[in-house]
Motif scaffolding. Structure first.
Motif, mmCIF file in Angstrom:
data_model
loop_
_atom_site.group_PDB
_atom_site.id
_atom_site.type_symbol
_atom_site.label_atom_id
_atom_site.label_comp_id
_atom_site.label_asym_id
_atom_site.label_seq_id
_atom_site.Cartn_x
_atom_site.Cartn_y
_atom_site.Cartn_z
ATOM 1 N N LEU A 251 0.865 -1.175 0.000
ATOM 2 C CA LEU A 251 0.000 0.000 0.000
ATOM 3 C C LEU A 251 0.905 1.229 0.000
ATOM 4 O O LEU A 251 1.803 1.344 0.836
ATOM 5 C CB LEU A 251 -0.898 0.006 1.233
ATOM 6 N N ARG A 252 0.663 2.167 -0.938
ATOM 7 C CA ARG A 252 1.553 3.319 -1.112
ATOM 8 C C ARG A 252 0.809 4.634 -0.867
ATOM 9 O O ARG A 252 -0.401 4.736 -1.085
ATOM 10 C CB ARG A 252 2.159 3.335 -2.516
ATOM 11 N N TYR A 253 1.608 5.633 -0.434
ATOM 12 C CA TYR A 253 1.057 6.965 -0.163
ATOM 13 C C TYR A 253 2.073 8.003 -0.623
ATOM 14 O O TYR A 253 3.267 7.886 -0.340
ATOM 15 C CB TYR A 253 0.773 7.131 1.324
ATOM 16 N N GLN A 254 1.599 9.041 -1.331
ATOM 17 C CA GLN A 254 2.467 10.090 -1.851
ATOM 18 C C GLN A 254 2.171 11.430 -1.192
ATOM 19 O O GLN A 254 1.010 11.776 -0.955
ATOM 20 C CB GLN A 254 2.299 10.236 -3.365
ATOM 21 N N VAL A 255 3.239 12.175 -0.903
ATOM 22 C CA VAL A 255 3.142 13.528 -0.362
ATOM 23 C C VAL A 255 3.904 14.456 -1.303
ATOM 24 O O VAL A 255 5.132 14.347 -1.423
ATOM 25 C CB VAL A 255 3.734 13.617 1.054
ATOM 26 N N PRO A 256 3.246 15.367 -2.014
ATOM 27 C CA PRO A 256 3.946 16.278 -2.929
ATOM 28 C C PRO A 256 4.905 17.195 -2.179
ATOM 29 O O PRO A 256 4.530 17.838 -1.194
ATOM 30 C CB PRO A 256 2.810 17.065 -3.581
ATOM 31 N N LEU A 257 6.143 17.260 -2.646
ATOM 32 C CA LEU A 257 7.126 18.178 -2.083
ATOM 33 C C LEU A 257 7.295 19.415 -2.955
ATOM 34 O O LEU A 257 7.674 20.475 -2.469
ATOM 35 C CB LEU A 257 8.480 17.470 -1.930
ATOM 36 N N SER A 258 7.042 19.269 -4.234
ATOM 37 C CA SER A 258 7.075 20.370 -5.187
ATOM 38 C C SER A 258 6.213 19.965 -6.368
ATOM 39 O O SER A 258 5.513 18.955 -6.329
ATOM 40 C CB SER A 258 8.518 20.668 -5.613
ATOM 41 N N GLU A 259 6.270 20.737 -7.434
ATOM 42 C CA GLU A 259 5.471 20.402 -8.610
ATOM 43 C C GLU A 259 5.942 19.127 -9.288
ATOM 44 O O GLU A 259 5.158 18.435 -9.941
ATOM 45 C CB GLU A 259 5.512 21.570 -9.610
ATOM 46 N N ARG A 260 7.210 18.796 -9.127
ATOM 47 C CA ARG A 260 7.765 17.635 -9.825
ATOM 48 C C ARG A 260 8.211 16.501 -8.900
ATOM 49 O O ARG A 260 8.367 15.368 -9.361
ATOM 50 C CB ARG A 260 8.962 18.065 -10.680
ATOM 51 N N VAL A 261 8.440 16.789 -7.636
ATOM 52 C CA VAL A 261 9.004 15.794 -6.711
ATOM 53 C C VAL A 261 7.991 15.459 -5.630
ATOM 54 O O VAL A 261 7.318 16.346 -5.093
ATOM 55 C CB VAL A 261 10.305 16.311 -6.073
ATOM 56 N N SER A 262 7.885 14.163 -5.312
ATOM 57 C CA SER A 262 6.976 13.696 -4.263
ATOM 58 C C SER A 262 7.702 12.750 -3.329
ATOM 59 O O SER A 262 8.618 12.021 -3.740
ATOM 60 C CB SER A 262 5.765 12.963 -4.868
ATOM 61 N N LEU A 263 7.297 12.775 -2.075
ATOM 62 C CA LEU A 263 7.739 11.786 -1.101
ATOM 63 C C LEU A 263 6.779 10.611 -1.165
ATOM 64 O O LEU A 263 5.560 10.798 -1.114
ATOM 65 C CB LEU A 263 7.741 12.381 0.310
ATOM 66 N N GLU A 264 7.319 9.393 -1.284
ATOM 67 C CA GLU A 264 6.474 8.202 -1.413
ATOM 68 C C GLU A 264 6.821 7.204 -0.326
ATOM 69 O O GLU A 264 7.982 6.857 -0.116
ATOM 70 C CB GLU A 264 6.654 7.569 -2.790
ATOM 71 N N LEU A 265 5.786 6.729 0.390
ATOM 72 C CA LEU A 265 5.936 5.760 1.455
ATOM 73 C C LEU A 265 5.085 4.536 1.139
ATOM 74 O O LEU A 265 4.030 4.650 0.508
ATOM 75 C CB LEU A 265 5.507 6.352 2.800
#
Length: 211
Positions: free
Chosen positions: A96-110
């Motif tokens: 199960l994955r979850y994304q947190v946008p850090l900028s317009e192009r980069v995301s943190l993914e857990l």
């Protein structure tokens, strides 16, 4: 059953599909406890494979992976005995994955989940150094061969859990992966020892998005 049901529902409601390819090195540790002493082996390995990701919400998704893993463990020299273990296998993690946008192009993914694995081969090189006789003795044993004295009798099928976390763009990803085995690796008829496997990998990924 709940995990399979959740996976099927995610396919029906998926807003975005993507295929990922990943590769990277990993650090390994193994603890063998036979009641009399603990044998610790550490080593390096390799993991590579492909994943299919199903994003059923803006930030939530499920991924199914197919992994090939290879590991080389070493105990070092102790009491004039040096042990080197080689293990190769296949795994199919469901995360199960979850994304947190850090900028317009980069995301943190857990991500977190479980996997089923199958050990293809497990061998061990053993080397004895005898100062008294002035010579070394070495041999290789198959850890699945019940007729070999001292060989661990492994189950080929195993299960485990995994965590992954990193950063990614639309096409590329960099992540740390950690997994551990949940079940014993030895045959239930041999109760003389238990095993604990852990692995931490650095994964570089490339993603191909499709609808």
């Amino acid at each position: 059953m709940k995990i399979i049901r959740l996976f099927c529902i995610s396919l029906l409601w998926a807003q975005h599909f993507e295929t990922g390819f990943f590769v990277g090195p990993q650090l390994l540790s193994l603890l063998k406890d036979d009641g009399d002493y603990d044998l610790r082996l550490r080593g390096i390995g390799f993991v590579g494979g492909v994943s299919e990701n199903f994003w059923f919400a803006q930030r939530w998704g499920l991924s199914l992976e197919a992994q090939y893993v290879w590991g080389r463990f070493r105990s070092g020299s102790s009491f004039s005995v040096e042990i080197t273990r080689f293990i190769t296998g296949l795994r199919t993690p469901l995360l199960l994955r979850y994304q947190v946008p850090l900028s317009e192009r980069v995301s943190l993914e857990l991500g977190a989940g479980v996997y089923a694995g199958f050990i293809l081969a497990a061998e061990e090189d053993v080397k004895y150094s005898s100062f008294y006789y002035g010579r070394d003795t070495s041999y290789t044993r198959d850890l699945f061969d019940k007729s070999v004295p001292g060989a661990d009798i492994h189950r080929r099928l195993n299960f485990g859990g995994a965590f992954v976390g990193g950063v990614r763009t639309q096409r590329f990803g960099f992540a740390l992966w950690h997994d551990w085995m949940l079940s014993k690796a030895n045959d239930p008829k041999c109760r003389c020892a238990s095993f604990r496997y852990n692995a931490t990998a650095v994964r570089i990924s490339y993603f191909i998005g499709h609808s």
